[in-house]
Design a protein around this motif. Structure first.
Motif, mmCIF file in Angstrom:
data_model
loop_
_atom_site.group_PDB
_atom_site.id
_atom_site.type_symbol
_atom_site.label_atom_id
_atom_site.label_comp_id
_atom_site.label_asym_id
_atom_site.label_seq_id
_atom_site.Cartn_x
_atom_site.Cartn_y
_atom_site.Cartn_z
ATOM 1 N N ALA A 159 7.826 -1.349 10.648
ATOM 2 C CA ALA A 159 6.530 -0.887 11.149
ATOM 3 C C ALA A 159 6.079 0.393 10.439
ATOM 4 O O ALA A 159 4.888 0.553 10.138
ATOM 5 C CB ALA A 159 6.609 -0.670 12.652
ATOM 6 N N ASP A 160 7.033 1.280 10.158
ATOM 7 C CA ASP A 160 6.679 2.529 9.470
ATOM 8 C C ASP A 160 6.131 2.250 8.072
ATOM 9 O O ASP A 160 5.178 2.887 7.627
ATOM 10 C CB ASP A 160 7.894 3.448 9.358
ATOM 11 N N VAL A 161 6.756 1.295 7.379
ATOM 12 C CA VAL A 161 6.291 0.971 6.028
ATOM 13 C C VAL A 161 4.885 0.382 6.099
ATOM 14 O O VAL A 161 4.010 0.708 5.292
ATOM 15 C CB VAL A 161 7.275 -0.008 5.338
ATOM 16 N N GLN A 162 4.660 -0.469 7.122
ATOM 17 C CA GLN A 162 3.310 -1.024 7.291
ATOM 18 C C GLN A 162 2.303 0.081 7.594
ATOM 19 O O GLN A 162 1.173 0.043 7.141
ATOM 20 C CB GLN A 162 3.300 -2.047 8.417
ATOM 21 N N LYS A 163 2.759 1.087 8.355
ATOM 22 C CA LYS A 163 1.882 2.198 8.706
ATOM 23 C C LYS A 163 1.440 2.933 7.440
ATOM 24 O O LYS A 163 0.276 3.305 7.299
ATOM 25 C CB LYS A 163 2.613 3.156 9.660
ATOM 26 N N ILE A 164 2.396 3.111 6.517
ATOM 27 C CA ILE A 164 2.056 3.758 5.244
ATOM 28 C C ILE A 164 0.965 2.939 4.551
ATOM 29 O O ILE A 164 -0.036 3.471 4.076
ATOM 30 C CB ILE A 164 3.301 3.846 4.324
ATOM 31 N N GLY A 165 1.152 1.618 4.535
ATOM 32 C CA GLY A 165 0.189 0.748 3.879
ATOM 33 C C GLY A 165 -1.174 0.771 4.546
ATOM 34 O O GLY A 165 -2.212 0.753 3.881
ATOM 35 N N ARG A 166 -1.161 0.835 5.884
ATOM 36 C CA ARG A 166 -2.435 0.787 6.615
ATOM 37 C C ARG A 166 -3.182 2.108 6.529
ATOM 38 O O ARG A 166 -4.394 2.165 6.746
ATOM 39 C CB ARG A 166 -2.184 0.428 8.083
ATOM 40 N N ALA A 167 -2.433 3.202 6.226
ATOM 41 C CA ALA A 167 -3.074 4.513 6.158
ATOM 42 C C ALA A 167 -3.885 4.680 4.880
ATOM 43 O O ALA A 167 -4.709 5.589 4.765
ATOM 44 C CB ALA A 167 -2.013 5.606 6.257
ATOM 45 N N LEU A 168 -3.654 3.793 3.898
ATOM 46 C CA LEU A 168 -4.390 3.909 2.626
ATOM 47 C C LEU A 168 -5.840 3.516 2.828
ATOM 48 O O LEU A 168 -6.189 2.826 3.780
ATOM 49 C CB LEU A 168 -3.761 2.993 1.573
ATOM 50 N N ASP A 169 -6.676 3.943 1.885
ATOM 51 C CA ASP A 169 -8.086 3.576 1.946
ATOM 52 C C ASP A 169 -8.200 2.053 1.883
ATOM 53 O O ASP A 169 -7.772 1.433 0.908
ATOM 54 C CB ASP A 169 -8.826 4.201 0.759
ATOM 55 N N PRO A 170 -8.734 1.413 2.953
ATOM 56 C CA PRO A 170 -8.667 -0.048 3.029
ATOM 57 C C PRO A 170 -9.385 -0.761 1.868
ATOM 58 O O PRO A 170 -8.899 -1.765 1.367
ATOM 59 C CB PRO A 170 -9.327 -0.372 4.377
ATOM 60 N N ARG A 171 -10.516 -0.226 1.427
ATOM 61 C CA ARG A 171 -11.284 -0.927 0.390
ATOM 62 C C ARG A 171 -10.544 -0.934 -0.942
ATOM 63 O O ARG A 171 -10.218 -1.984 -1.481
ATOM 64 C CB ARG A 171 -12.644 -0.244 0.199
ATOM 65 N N SER A 172 -10.240 0.268 -1.423
ATOM 66 C CA SER A 172 -9.666 0.340 -2.772
ATOM 67 C C SER A 172 -8.262 -0.262 -2.801
ATOM 68 O O SER A 172 -7.888 -0.938 -3.760
ATOM 69 C CB SER A 172 -9.635 1.789 -3.258
ATOM 70 N N SER A 173 -7.498 -0.077 -1.706
ATOM 71 C CA SER A 173 -6.135 -0.613 -1.726
ATOM 72 C C SER A 173 -6.163 -2.140 -1.708
ATOM 73 O O SER A 173 -5.365 -2.799 -2.373
ATOM 74 C CB SER A 173 -5.323 -0.072 -0.559
ATOM 75 N N ALA A 174 -7.134 -2.713 -0.964
ATOM 76 C CA ALA A 174 -7.230 -4.178 -0.912
ATOM 77 C C ALA A 174 -7.590 -4.735 -2.284
ATOM 78 O O ALA A 174 -7.056 -5.763 -2.711
ATOM 79 C CB ALA A 174 -8.269 -4.597 0.119
ATOM 80 N N ILE A 175 -8.482 -4.048 -2.978
ATOM 81 C CA ILE A 175 -8.880 -4.526 -4.311
ATOM 82 C C ILE A 175 -7.702 -4.449 -5.274
ATOM 83 O O ILE A 175 -7.412 -5.387 -6.006
ATOM 84 C CB ILE A 175 -10.076 -3.701 -4.841
ATOM 85 N N GLU A 176 -6.988 -3.323 -5.209
ATOM 86 C CA GLU A 176 -5.817 -3.171 -6.071
ATOM 87 C C GLU A 176 -4.797 -4.264 -5.808
ATOM 88 O O GLU A 176 -4.183 -4.808 -6.727
ATOM 89 C CB GLU A 176 -5.143 -1.827 -5.762
ATOM 90 N N TRP A 177 -4.627 -4.579 -4.502
ATOM 91 C CA TRP A 177 -3.643 -5.589 -4.123
ATOM 92 C C TRP A 177 -4.041 -6.959 -4.667
ATOM 93 O O TRP A 177 -3.223 -7.691 -5.201
ATOM 94 C CB TRP A 177 -3.510 -5.607 -2.592
ATOM 95 N N GLN A 178 -5.341 -7.279 -4.515
ATOM 96 C CA GLN A 178 -5.845 -8.558 -5.052
ATOM 97 C C GLN A 178 -5.570 -8.640 -6.554
ATOM 98 O O GLN A 178 -5.165 -9.678 -7.058
ATOM 99 C CB GLN A 178 -7.365 -8.663 -4.831
ATOM 100 N N ASP A 179 -5.797 -7.524 -7.240
ATOM 101 C CA ASP A 179 -5.553 -7.465 -8.692
ATOM 102 C C ASP A 179 -4.104 -7.785 -9.001
ATOM 103 O O ASP A 179 -3.799 -8.571 -9.890
ATOM 104 C CB ASP A 179 -5.819 -6.032 -9.193
#
Lengths: 659, 266
Positions: A159-179
C-alpha cells in the motif's frame, strides 16, 4: 484504442489496457478475505497496477531489472508481475515454500533488485539471507501483520508503494506510464521461471511475451475459453502451469481468476466459485479420491452400498455418455438416477459441478483415478507440457480420451520422436533459453528450434496420440536386458490409496525392487477401523498387517504387469516400506512432489543393498531436516518382503523402436 | 495501539496489582501472602513447579476464588476480591488449562460467543435478528472474522469444535478470549500438550497479539524455553509463596528458583 487492437496486444500490460477498455466492468480478480469474496474489475485492476508500477518506478526499478515474487496466490502478487512488466522489468516468481538456502540461490542467480512477498514469514526468510543478495534493494510485502516494528529503510508495504505512485501528478505520470508500456514488444523477455529440477540446481527458463501470449491464445482457442470462465489460482505461482493458467490465459481471454482464502480452504472456495476450467497435477485428484474413499468407508451401510452400486454403473456407462457415444436407454436411466443420488453431490463437493474442461498434467495419472472422474461426468483430460514450451505441447481433444495417452499436439506445435525414443517438440511457445546458462540451452534446444523434452515416448499409430513412458534417462534395463520403466511401475502402485509414494529400483540389477511410502490418511483410517494401534508414522509403516496389505497390492501390480507383454519381465520381486515419509525439505521430492529416484537410492543405500542381497531386515538411520532448518535423525529396523511373480500372460512382443 | 517498549513498561502504569493475597482451602494453603503487579502492555509469566498455586492465582485474579486476605487493584480500583462477571465486564479474559469450549458449536459461533458481552441491542430486536440487532451482529461478525484471519483458522470456520484436534481447539479458545477485546488476557498453560511446531505457532500468536492488539498478557507455562523467550517479566511461585520476581535473565540466575526446579540436597 479499440481500432488499434493488433498493436496493443503483444504484452500483458497492453492486454490489461485492452481488457480495461473492452470489459472494464467485468470481474478480473476475486479474493476471499474475512470470509467474503472481494472483487476487482478490469478497470480497478488497471488502477491498482498503475499505482504500484509508478511507485516501483520511484523506487528505482528500470527496464530489464528483475523483480522476485514470493508467496501464495494473491491478487497483489499477480498485479506486481504486470506492474513490473509495464516498466520493462522481468518478474521472477519463486516457490514460496522453498527453504532460505534455495531461495538465496535463485535470487542471487537472477540478481533480483526488488522482492514482492506475501507476509512476515517470507520477509523473515529474505532478511535472513540478505547479506548474500547484494542486488536486493527493497522488500515489499502484502500482508502487514507482525511487521510494524521492523526496520523500514529497505522494507515497504504494498500500500505504501502504491501511495508513492498515487502521490505523483496524475496526468504526466499516466502519460509516462503509457509510453513505457508502448515501448514493450512481443520479443521482450516476459518472465523467468525456475524449474524445480529433478537433478542439480534449478534452471531459469526465459520466456518472451510472444512465447506465453501465443501459447495462451492457442490454448484458449483449443478449448474455446472466453471471458466467462472462472478459475481458481492455488498452485505455486512459480510453476509454469499457474503462470500460464492464472495469469497469461486470463489476460488473453479476459476471464476471472479467484484467489482462495488460505491454502487449507481451497476445496470449500472452489465449491463456492464453481470453476469452469481446472488445471491440477494428478496428486490433487488422487488426494480427492483418497479422501472420498476414506469417508465412504466411514459412511452408513446404506450410503456405502448406493455409492458402490452407482459407481459401478458410472464405470460401465459414464465414459461413453461423456463421449456422446450410443448407449442403451436403461443405462441412461440408471446413470440419471445415479447422477441425482451420487455423482452430482460428489461433483458439488469437489467444486467441479460447472467444470467444462479439467486438465491433469505434470505427471502421469493412474488410469483408475482418471476413469473415476470421467465416469462421474467430469471432462478430465490429459495434457503434456513443459516449462520450456510455455506449458502446452499436446492435449487430448474432446471426445478422444485415452487413459494412457497425453493427446495430440496443440495448435502450432510440432512433435517428433528421435531414434532413441526421446520426444522433441517445436512451437511458438518454445523458450528463449536458460538464464545465464548457454551450455544447458544448447544441450536442450537444437539450432533449428526443436526442444529435447527429456521424456521417452512414442506416437500411437492407431490414433496419432503421444504416449509418454518415462523420463528418457530413467528408462533402463535389467541385467538380462529386460525393459525397465520405473515410473510406469510406480504409477501403477500409487493408484492404490494406501500407497502415497513408490520408488522402483532395477536399472542394471538382476530384478526389480520397490520402496514404498504408505498414505497416512488412508492407512491411518484403516488402522482405526481394524484396531491397529500405533504411535507414529514409523510404527504404522512397520506393522506386519500393513505389510500384508501392501504385499497384496504389489502382487496385483505384478499380475497386471504380467499381462503387458514387454513389461512382464520387470515384475516386482521384493519390497519394503520406508520408515519415514519422503519430503521435499530433505531433497527426496522436488518442490512439485516428484520423487528423486537417484538421490533416494543413494540416501537409503543400506536399504537398497538389503533389497538386492536377500536380507530379511535392515537397520537404517536417516538424517531429517525439520521445517525450521534444524536437523535430526530417524532410525529403525526396516523389514523386507518377497512377492509372488506371475508368468507372462501374453506372448512376448518386441517393443520396437518406440521404447 | 502500539505495544510499549521495555523502558515504557518498566516505568509504565500498573494495570493490575495483588497485594498480600492469601488463599486457603480448609487447612491447605494454596497461596500465601503473594504480591506482584502486571503493567500495561507487558507479557507477564507466572511459573513454578506443580502445585505451586499458579492456577489458584489466576482464579483469584478473575474472581473465581475469593482470597481470605489481601487486596486486588485493577484499573486503579482496589477491592478485596474480584467477581467473575465484573472481571469479564472490566476486560479480563482467560483460557483454561483444559479447553473449555462449546463442543457442538462451530468455531465461528464460539468466537461470536466471546462477543456477547459487547452486544447491547435489546433482546426484542435480537430474537427477530432484525434492524439494529442485525447491523450490530454484522459489526461483531467482522471482528470475529478478523480474529479468524489473525489466528489462521479460516478452514475450520464452520466445523463444530468438538471434531477438531486439540491444538486447533486451543487456538479457537484463544480466539474466543480475544473476541472480548480484553485489557488483560490470562492464559493458563496455552501450550500444554502441544508439539514443537504447534508451540512455535502459539508463541507467534501470543507475541503478535501483544504487539498488534496491545493486549496485556499474564500466562502460566511449564516450558521454560517458551517462558524465557516470550515474557517481559516473570514471577515464580513455590508452595504458594513468591520466591522470585524479575526479568527472565534475573530469574534464571536466582538461587531459590534453581533450587525449586532442580531440587535441593537436604
Amino acid at each position: 484504442m479499440r481500432g488499434e487492437t493488433t498493436t496493443y496486444t503483444d504484452t500483458f500490460p497492453k492486454l490489461l489496457l485492452l481488457n480495461a477498455a473492452q470489459r472494464g466492468e467485468r470481474p478480473a480478480v476475486r479474493e476471499k478475505d474475512l470470509g467474503i469474496w472481494q472483487t476487482w474489475t478490469w478497470e480497478q485492476v488497471l488502477d491498482e497496477v498503475r499505482a504500484f508500477a509508478l511507485g516501483l518506478k520511484e523506487l528505482g526499478l528500470v527496464r530489464d531489472d528483475k523483480i522476485a515474487i514470493v508467496g501464495n496466490n494473491r491478487p497483489r502478487l499477480y498485479w506486481s508481475m504486470c506492474a513490473a512488466q509495464s516498466l520493462g522489468a522481468v518478474p521472477v516468481p519463486v516457490y514460496q515454500d522453498s527453504v532460505a538456502d534455495e531461495m538465496a540461490y535463485v535470487l542471487a542467480h537472477v540478481g533480483a533488485k526488488i522482492a514482492v512477498v506475501e507476509n512476515q514469514e517470507q520477509v523473515d526468510k529474505l532478511l535472513s539471507i540478505s547479506e548474500r543478495l547484494p542486488d536486493l534493494a527493497y522488500i515489499i510485502y502484502d500482508e502487514t501483520r507482525g511487521l510494524r516494528d521492523y526496520d523500514h529503510t529497505r522494507l515497504k508495504s504494498f500500500a505504501d508503494v502504491q501511495k508513492i505512485g498515487r502521490a505523483l501528478d496524475p496526468r504526466s505520470s499516466a502519460i509516462e506510464w503509457q509510453d513505457s508500456i508502448s515501448k514493450g514488444k512481443g520479443a521482450d523477455l516476459c518472465v523467468i521461471l525456475y524449474t524445480s529440477g529433478t537433478t542439480g540446481r534449478p534452471k531459469g527458463v526465459m520466456l518472451t511475451y510472444d512465447n506465453t501470449i501465443k501459447s495462451s491464445r492457442n490454448a484458449n482457442a483449443y478449448d474455446k475459453l472466453d471471458e466467462n470462465e472462472e478459475v481458481i489460482a492455488y498452485l505455486p505461482m512459480a510453476w509454469v502451469g499457474d503462470h500460464i493458467f492464472s495469469y497469461a490465459q486470463s489476460y488473453c481471454a479476459g476471464y476471472c481468476v479467484n484467489c482462495p482464502e488460505s491454502p487449507e480452504t481451497i476445496i470449500e472456495d472452489r465449491r463456492e466459485i464453481g470453476t469452469t476450467y481446472a488445471f491440477a497435477p494428478p496428486r490433487i485428484y488422487e488426494n480427492l479420491l483418497t479422501l472420498t474413499m476414506v469417508r465412504m468407508e466411514d459412511a452408513s451401510a446404506m450410503k456405502r452400498k448406493a455409492f458402490h452400486y452407482f459407481m459401478g454403473v458410472a464405470r460401465r456407462w459414464g465414459e461413453k455418455i461423456l463421449n456422446k457415444e450410443r448407449v442403451p436407454p436403461h443405462a441412461r436411466f440408471l446413470y440419471g438416477i445415479g447422477n441425482i443420488l451420487v455423482y452430482a453431490p460428489l461433483k458439488n463437493r469437489y467444486g467441479l459441478s460447472r467444470v467444462r474442461v479439467a486438465y491433469t498434467a505434470g505427471e502421469a495419472i493412474g488410469p483408475e483415478i482418471f476413469r473415476f472422474y470421467r465416469a462421474l461426468g467430469i471432462n478430465l483430460k490429459q495434457l503434456y507440457g513443459q516449462t520450456e514450451a510455455s506449458v502446452y505441447v499436446t492435449a487430448q481433444p474432446d471426445g478422444e480420451i485415452f487413459a494412457d495417452s497425453v493427446g495430440k499436439p496443440n495448435y502450432e506445435v510440432e512433435v517428433k520422436i528421435d531414434d532413441k525414443g526421446e520426444v522433441l517438440y517445436r512451437s511458438p511457445g518454445v523458450f528463449a533459453g536458460y538464464y545465464k546458462d548457454p551450455d544447458k540451452t544448447a544441450e536442450t534446444k537444437t539450432p533449428d528450434g526443436w526442444v529435447r523434452s527429456g521424456d521417452a515416448g512414442f506416437i500411437d499409430p492407431k490414433n496419432g496420440h503421444l504416449k509418454i513412458i518415462d523420463r528418457a534417462k530413467d528408462v533402463g534395463r535389467l541385467k538380462d536386458g529386460t525393459l525397465f520403466a520405473p515410473k510406469y511401475i510406480e504409477n501403477k502402485l500409487k493408484f492404490y490409496p494406501n500407497i502415497r509414494e513408490a520408488v522402483a529400483l532395477g536399472d542394471n540389477r538382476d530384478f526389480v525392487c520397490v520402496m514404498l511410502n504408505i498414505d497416512p490418511v488412508a492407512v491411518g483410517s484403516w488402522a482405526e477401523r481394524n484396531n491397529v494401534v500405533y504411535g507414529s508414522y514409523q510404527e504404522l509403516a512397520a506393522h506386519p498387517k500393513v505389510y500384508d496389505m501392501l504385499a497384496s497390492h504389489v502382487e496385483e501390480v505384478n499380475r497386471s504387469l504380467s499381462e503387458e507383454g514387454p513389461m512382464a519381465g520387470a515384475q516386482i520381486r521384493r519390497f519394503l516400506i520406508l520408515h519415514k515419509e519422503l519430503d521435499a525439505d530433505d531433497g527426496e521430492l522436488t518442490r512439485t512432489m516428484k520423487v528423486r529416484r537417484g538421490f533416494i537410492a543413494e540416501r537409503y543405500a543400506q536399504l537398497a543393498a538389503g533389497l538386492f542381497d536377500g536380507a530379511k531386515e535392515v537397520n537404517a538411520s536417516t538424517e531429517v531436516t525439520f521445517e525450521d532448518g534444524r536437523k535430526g535423525a530417524i532410525s529403525g529396523r526396516v523389514k523386507i518382503r518377497d512377492v509372488k511373480v506371475y508368468p507372462s500372460a501374453t506372448v512376448q512382443v518386441p517393443m520396437g523402436k518406440a521404447a | 495501539m502500539r505495544a510499549p517498549s521495555v523502558a515504557e513498561i518498566a516505568a509504565g502504569d500498573v494495570l493490575l496489582a495483588v497485594e498480600g493475597v492469601s488463599l486457603a482451602f480448609g487447612g491447605v494453603k494454596a497461596v500465601s501472602d503473594v504480591s506482584f503487579d502486571i503493567r500495561k502492555g507487558e507479557i507477564r509469566a507466572i511459573i513454578g513447579p506443580n502445585g505451586a498455586g499458579k492456577t489458584s492465582m489466576l482464579n483469584v485474579i478473575n474472581g473465581f476464588y475469593h482470597p481470605q486476605a489481601g487486596r486486588i487493584t485493577f484499573k486503579g480500583k482496589t477491592r478485596r476480591a474480584m467477581r467473575p462477571h465484573a472481571a469479564a465486564a472490566g476486560g479480563i479474559a482467560r483460557t483454561f488449562q483444559n479447553v473449555a469450549l462449546f463442543k457442538s458449536m462451530t468455531t465461528l459461533d464460539n468466537i461470536m460467543a466471546g462477543r456477547s458481552l459487547k452486544m447491547h441491542k435489546s433482546f426484542f430486536w435480537q430474537i427477530f435478528r432484525h434492524g439494529p440487532a442485525l447491523s450490530e451482529e454484522i459489526e461483531h461478525r467482522k471482528t470475529a472474522e478478523e480474529i479468524i484471519d489473525f489466528l489462521e483458522i479460516e478452514h475450520i470456520r464452520r466445523i463444530p469444535v468438538g471434531k477438531l484436534p486439540y491444538g486447533l481447539q486451543k487456538r479457537v479458545e484463544l480466539g474466543r478470549a480475544l473476541a472480548m477485546e480484553p485489557d488483560l488476557l490470562l492464559l493458563d498453560e496455552p501450550m500444554a500438550g502441544m508439539n514443537l511446531e504447534e508451540k512455535e505457532d502459539m508463541s507467534r500468536y501470543i507475541l503478535s497479539m501483544n504487539n498488534y492488539y496491545g493486549t496485556t498478557i499474564a500466562l502460566i507455562e511449564h516450558d521454560m524455553g517458551v517462558v524465557m523467550d516470550l515474557s517481559d517479566r516473570v514471577v515464580v511461585l513455590d508452595y504458594g509463596r513468591k520466591i522470585a520476581d524479575g526479568t527472565p535473565d534475573e530469574v534464571k540466575k536466582n538461587k531459590a528458583v534453581i533450587d525449586a526446579y532442580l531440587g535441593v540436597a537436604h
